[in-house]
Design a protein around this motif. Structure first.
Motif, short mmCIF file in Angstrom:
data_model
loop_
_atom_site.label_atom_id
_atom_site.label_comp_id
_atom_site.label_asym_id
_atom_site.label_seq_id
_atom_site.Cartn_x
_atom_site.Cartn_y
_atom_site.Cartn_z
N MET A 2 -99.20 -6.77 -17.72
CA MET A 2 -99.01 -7.02 -16.30
C MET A 2 -100.34 -7.30 -15.62
O MET A 2 -101.40 -6.97 -16.15
CB MET A 2 -98.35 -5.81 -15.63
N ALA A 3 -100.27 -7.86 -14.46
CA ALA A 3 -101.49 -8.20 -13.76
C ALA A 3 -102.24 -6.95 -13.35
O ALA A 3 -101.67 -5.92 -13.04
CB ALA A 3 -101.16 -9.05 -12.54
N ASP A 4 -103.57 -7.06 -13.35
CA ASP A 4 -104.42 -6.01 -12.82
C ASP A 4 -104.34 -6.11 -11.31
O ASP A 4 -104.91 -6.99 -10.71
CB ASP A 4 -105.84 -6.24 -13.32
N PHE A 5 -103.62 -5.20 -10.67
CA PHE A 5 -103.27 -5.36 -9.26
C PHE A 5 -103.78 -4.18 -8.45
O PHE A 5 -103.19 -3.12 -8.44
CB PHE A 5 -101.76 -5.46 -9.11
N SER A 6 -104.92 -4.37 -7.81
CA SER A 6 -105.44 -3.31 -6.94
C SER A 6 -106.10 -3.91 -5.71
O SER A 6 -107.30 -3.84 -5.53
CB SER A 6 -106.45 -2.46 -7.71
N PRO A 7 -105.30 -4.57 -4.86
CA PRO A 7 -105.85 -5.21 -3.67
C PRO A 7 -106.32 -4.18 -2.65
O PRO A 7 -105.90 -3.03 -2.68
CB PRO A 7 -104.66 -6.00 -3.12
N PRO A 8 -107.22 -4.57 -1.77
CA PRO A 8 -107.67 -3.65 -0.72
C PRO A 8 -106.49 -3.15 0.11
O PRO A 8 -105.53 -3.88 0.34
CB PRO A 8 -108.62 -4.52 0.13
N ASP A 9 -106.58 -1.92 0.56
CA ASP A 9 -105.47 -1.34 1.32
C ASP A 9 -105.18 -2.11 2.60
O ASP A 9 -104.05 -2.16 3.05
CB ASP A 9 -105.79 0.12 1.69
N ALA A 22 -92.66 -11.37 -23.99
CA ALA A 22 -92.41 -9.94 -24.03
C ALA A 22 -93.35 -9.36 -25.06
O ALA A 22 -93.99 -10.07 -25.82
CB ALA A 22 -90.95 -9.66 -24.41
N ALA A 23 -93.43 -8.04 -25.13
CA ALA A 23 -94.28 -7.41 -26.12
C ALA A 23 -93.75 -7.70 -27.51
O ALA A 23 -92.56 -7.90 -27.71
CB ALA A 23 -94.32 -5.90 -25.87
N LEU A 35 -87.78 -9.80 -15.33
CA LEU A 35 -87.30 -9.87 -16.71
C LEU A 35 -88.44 -9.64 -17.69
O LEU A 35 -88.29 -8.92 -18.68
CB LEU A 35 -86.63 -11.22 -16.96
N ARG A 36 -89.58 -10.27 -17.44
CA ARG A 36 -90.72 -10.07 -18.33
C ARG A 36 -91.13 -8.60 -18.35
O ARG A 36 -91.44 -8.04 -19.40
CB ARG A 36 -91.90 -10.93 -17.87
N SER A 37 -91.15 -7.96 -17.17
CA SER A 37 -91.53 -6.55 -17.09
C SER A 37 -90.55 -5.68 -17.86
O SER A 37 -90.95 -4.79 -18.62
CB SER A 37 -91.59 -6.10 -15.63
N LEU A 38 -89.27 -5.92 -17.65
CA LEU A 38 -88.24 -5.11 -18.32
C LEU A 38 -88.33 -5.25 -19.84
O LEU A 38 -88.29 -4.26 -20.57
CB LEU A 38 -86.86 -5.53 -17.85
#
Length: 409
Positions: free
Chosen positions: A1-8, A64-65, A383-386
């Motif tokens: 998954m994407a590295d997701f940590s945007p500013p608050d 998928a994995a 779907l990709r996540s699941l």
């Protein structure tokens, strides 16, 4: 998954107590009367404009994995309830891709009138329940193994959103997760980034919805893009139309209303535009990819299709100026004139202008020469996540089973 940590401070703070939802939900469909869980496309180049296919994206892959647990042929489902549409996708893993076995889409206009009243109307909820009952039947008939159902801006903003979610659960068995704008942006990127035009320059992916628009700046390269910055604004085709008004009256009045839409959206985009300006002016060729009914509709008009054809549109790359020209032409047309155009019709005639205003504003702050078009997004991201999470869980279970066997010896 994407590295997701945007500013608050990138996200709006008015989300009425909605909890952050970064998880991959394990929502199995349960009929309301039961308590147990039921057991390629065309090249990316626009031949009309002499563009060459993008070799890195001509064969989209929803990876998928790795691993092939016993249940990998079972069905997975993703349901996206937006402000304007209700969409369902059911698929089975197929190697590194997946094969769609059933789909459903209906314009429900759940958020109609929400901008003025702050509530979901009885009529809108009734329309939406009708569509969700169709989805429930499909989930039941396909014996879905694992599903995730999400609701976005309309249910985030409406004061009676949580009550409607509970009503849906009782009447259909579908458990909707009201996701944050952050999660919505992440899923959109996960679902469509494979169609991003190749290159080294910075890239923006955007999703024009019914009640909000998400803009995401991603870092080039890597199997899954890393999100550098993002913003969600409360303007989609429904919310902007309801707030500014329909583009009716004389041609001059219609153009004035369109200019007002542009002004409203540009004001909301301003903080993000300021943050990404340095990336847009680095001298490299910047890239842009859009996923929404707006961009697919305009792409259909650009190709002069007699009717919408996903195979012709999904993955297309068009000159941005061509999309601007179409937007300008539509903004001056009457409702009746727009409704007579192929691929618009009466269902989209009153909302497409708001989408054009949002797209024009995006091109103002990220002036890419070409625009990639994606007829995929949140559902494919789900779907990709699941599938990836389920495969990872299966691998873990197999490893633990192997450890137990070794210990027993």
């Amino acid at each position: 998954m994407a590295d997701f940590s945007p500013p608050d401070n990138n996200n709006r703070a008015d989300q009425r107590g909605v909890e952050k939802s970064g998880k991959v939900a394990d929502f199995r469909y349960r009929p309301p009367s039961q308590s147990k869980t039921p057991s390629a496309k065309r090249s990316l180049g626009d031949a009309r404009n002499g563009q060459k296919p993008n070799s890195t994206s001509t064969k989209p892959s929803f990876q998928a994995a790795r691993g092939k647990p016993a249940h990998r042929r079972q069905a997975y489902a993703a349901l996206d309830l937006g402000t304007n549409n209700c969409r369902l996708l059911i698929a089975r893993p197929s190697g590194e891709n997946f094969t769609v076995i059933d789909a459903f889409s209906r314009v429900v206009r759940l958020g109609e009138g929400l901008a003025m009243s702050g509530r979901l109307s009885d009529e809108a909820m009734e329309r939406t329940l009708g569509a969700l009952k169709v989805c429930a039947e499909k989930l039941r008939r396909r014996n879905v193994h694992l599903a995730r159902s999400v609701a976005t801006e309309a249910c985030r903003r409406a004061s009676n959103g949580p009550a409607f979610i509970e009503q849906v659960r009782k009447e259909t068995g579908i458990v909707l997760d009201i996701i944050t704008a952050e999660e919505e942006a992440r899923l959109a990127v996960l679902g469509c980034h494979i169609l991003l035009e190749g290159g080294e320059g910075q890239a923006v992916i955007f999703d024009i919805g019914g009640g909000s628009t998400e803009l995401i700046l991603i870092e080039p390269g890597g199997k899954i893009p890393r999100i550098i910055d993002w913003q969600s604004v409360p303007w989609g085709v429904v919310s902007l139309t309801d707030t500014v008004g329909r583009c009716t009256g004389t041609r001059e009045e219609r153009l004035e209303r369109y200019a007002e839409m542009r002004r409203v959206v540009a004001g909301s985009f301003a903080p993000f535009a300021k943050r990404i300006a340095k990336h847009a002016n680095q001298g490299e060729e910047i890239r842009l990819l859009g996923t929404s009914g707006t961009v697919t509709t305009l792409a259909s008009l650009h190709l002069e299709l007699p009717h919408y054809d996903r195979r012709e549109v999904d993955g297309l790359i068009v000159p941005s100026q061509a999309m601007r020209d179409i937007s300008t032409r539509l903004s001056g047309m009457s409702l009746e004139e727009r409704g007579e155009l192929p691929c618009i019709g009466p269902d989209r005639a009153d909302l497409v202008v708001a989408g054009c205003a949002i797209l024009d504003s995006i091109l103002d702050i990220w002036p890419a020469e070409r625009l990639g078009v994606a007829d995929r997004g949140i559902r494919e991201g789900i779907l990709r996540s699941l599938m990836a999470a389920d495969a990872e869980g299966e691998r873990h279970r197999m490893e633990m089973r192997g450890l137990e066997i070794r210990n027993a010896k």
